[in-house]
Design an enzyme around this catalytic site. Sequence first.
Site, PDB file in Angstrom:
ATOM      1  N   CYS A   2       0.831  -1.204   0.000  1.00 11.22           N
ATOM      2  CA  CYS A   2       0.000   0.000   0.000  1.00 11.22           C
ATOM      3  C   CYS A   2       0.869   1.258   0.000  1.00 11.22           C
ATOM      4  CB  CYS A   2      -0.861   0.005   1.241  1.00 11.22           C
ATOM      5  SG  CYS A   2      -1.674  -1.574   1.516  1.00 11.22           S
ATOM      6  N   TRP A  74      -3.718  -1.883  -1.338  1.00 14.07           N
ATOM      7  CA  TRP A  74      -3.610  -3.070  -2.195  1.00 14.07           C
ATOM      8  C   TRP A  74      -3.956  -4.210  -1.258  1.00 14.07           C
ATOM      9  CZ3 TRP A  74      -0.648  -7.544  -3.042  1.00 14.07           C
ATOM     10  CH2 TRP A  74      -0.718  -8.054  -4.346  1.00 14.07           C
ATOM     11  N   GLU A 481      10.249 -19.774 -20.549  1.00 16.36           N
ATOM     12  CA  GLU A 481       9.989 -18.431 -20.021  1.00 16.36           C
ATOM     13  C   GLU A 481      10.979 -17.420 -20.616  1.00 16.36           C
ATOM     14  OE1 GLU A 481       7.687 -16.966 -18.767  1.00 16.36           O
ATOM     15  OE2 GLU A 481       8.502 -15.191 -17.800  1.00 16.36           O
ATOM     16  N   HIS A 504      15.020 -34.033 -33.023  1.00 16.46           N
ATOM     17  CA  HIS A 504      13.824 -34.527 -33.714  1.00 16.46           C
ATOM     18  C   HIS A 504      13.221 -33.459 -34.626  1.00 16.46           C
ATOM     19  CE1 HIS A 504      14.032 -38.152 -31.324  1.00 16.46           C
ATOM     20  NE2 HIS A 504      14.148 -37.411 -30.238  1.00 16.46           N
TER      21      HIS A 504
END
Length: 608
Positions: A2, A74, A481, A504
């Site tokens: 906050c 928050w 990611e 592959h």
Amino acid sequence: MCGIVGYVGPRQASDVLLGGLARLEYRGYDSAGVAIASGGELKVMRRVGKLVNLTQAIGKTPVPGFVGIGHTRWATHGRPSEENAHPHADCTGRIAVVHNGIIENYMELREELAQNGHILRSETDTETVAHLVESYYDGDLALAVRKAIKRLHGAYALGVIHLDEPETIVAARKDSPLIIGLGKGENIVASDIPAVLEYTREVLALADDQVATVSAGQVIVTDLEGAPVESEMLHIEWDLAAAEKGGFADFMLKEIYEQPKAIRETLRGRMGADGIIQLSELEMTPGQIASIDRVFILACGTSYHAGVVAKTLIETWARIPVEVQVSSEFRYGDPIVDDETLVVAITQSGETADTLAGVREARNRGAKVIAITNVVGSRVTRESDGVIYTHAGPEIGVAATKTFTAQIAALNVLALKLAQAKGILGQERIAALWADLNRIPDIVEAILADLDAIEECAAAYTDVYSTLFLGRGVGWAVAMEGALKLKEISYIHAEAFAAGEMKHGPIALISDEVPVVVVATQGHTYEKVVSNIQEVRARGAEVIVVATHGDDEIKRHAEHVLYVPATSELLSAIPATIPLQVLSYRIAKFRGCNVDQPRSLAKSVTVE
Ligand code: M6R
């Protein structure tokens, strides 16, 4: 996360509070409020939603006065509502408190206060502080605050006012930031520097366990026993525009640097004194947890990658089979989930449409759904059976960084809880893993303190057209990611593969124009990964490796080595991710991209 502002001086407090809160709104934005000593009364005004709602309310009904405290929230304890918004008052309405942080023992304190006749009106942990101060007040506000905070466990930055001492704010902190801007004949308390820069660049930084008595003409700082102490004085060089990002060039960079804190906050309070992992959010008895025979993870984008890490953690530690699926496939598939399946929906925003649809589908099929999210009150929290919050604070950059590593931290806690409830890991092993996990924030700090190699590497690959990312095990999730970060903020084509899959098909893409990023931290497949590196080098590719400190041999196989400190293999996902976030960030910046708002992307994907 906050925002706090307090003002004492000759200006109208409401102007300074609202201006300061506006500069801190990135810290919280679900409700806001002020308390101002006004004409012999303590006037509290609070509104749900963005700060503009409070600003308009004060515009219509001004609150004159020269001493006040304000807050943007928050939410952590209790949904966003006017009752839960700060400031919170005591029973007499003469004391008001704003708070940032989490009071971990608030339930116990609430009970004690209620038994002693206090009337608590909100669901928050903060309100207990107002009543504690009330119960200790005997004509000296600073003393009452010192007595009250000795009762608190957890983290706090506090601003407190009392009508009996209408020219003073008492401020205190522990594990949550709080500074005091020192003006001429005025002083401003704030949770972050941007709130004071309009008035002063001279700042006193309160340390943990210090209490400040702030009036217009002076600031007296003491320890918890009331003995005077010195605080650090800072002269701030930033201009206001930069300061809103805490001195960082972009929110993304700021959020990358906030990761140690985000991980610490997410782990905080999760280990009980009895050695039991605390995860009451599951709302399941140990017997019910023991009967889970399958875990299904739903997520999109970066959150999906956290899910891939979690699969390895849960399967290894708890020996429960885990399936991970992107939500958009799950919702339109015919998933095999039933009342013995635990479904985990991972979404930082809590608003991703595909994940929400998957949650509904899973619950229709009888599964228990637990959400992992960063946003209190988001839709997923209302649609799931239980919620585990990551305490990463608001993430403003569109590219997920600190929410990703906080998700992994939360998933570590979940995996350990499942392993403990199922009796798969003994108490000693759990304790050792917990200790290792709690070292991760320091490791992240160490990585962020030495970025020279990443900088050099980024400069070398600014103009490439295409890249490949490889890894095995949790390193594969890190590679995925890393590739997503690079493509979304720099617009360079980036594709990730499980390193063993390369031969592959993807190996046909390898050339001297396609650099390959390989996650090659220490682990049981390390030798295999080194073989994969040799295969791509044999085809002309330049290689960038994320490796473990001390692995000097790897330098022979790579153009660039980005070292991270050693961890156990399963805990390596967070450290290995950090250099790839920074690499993407630096490359994107060299290319002149807007990293905070990449083209075509949104922070919450609320449509299919
Ligand atoms: O809010 P969510 O975690 O559900 O969001 C999922 C994806 O939209 C999100 O991770 C997206 O991929 C980010 N831009 C990644 O940086």
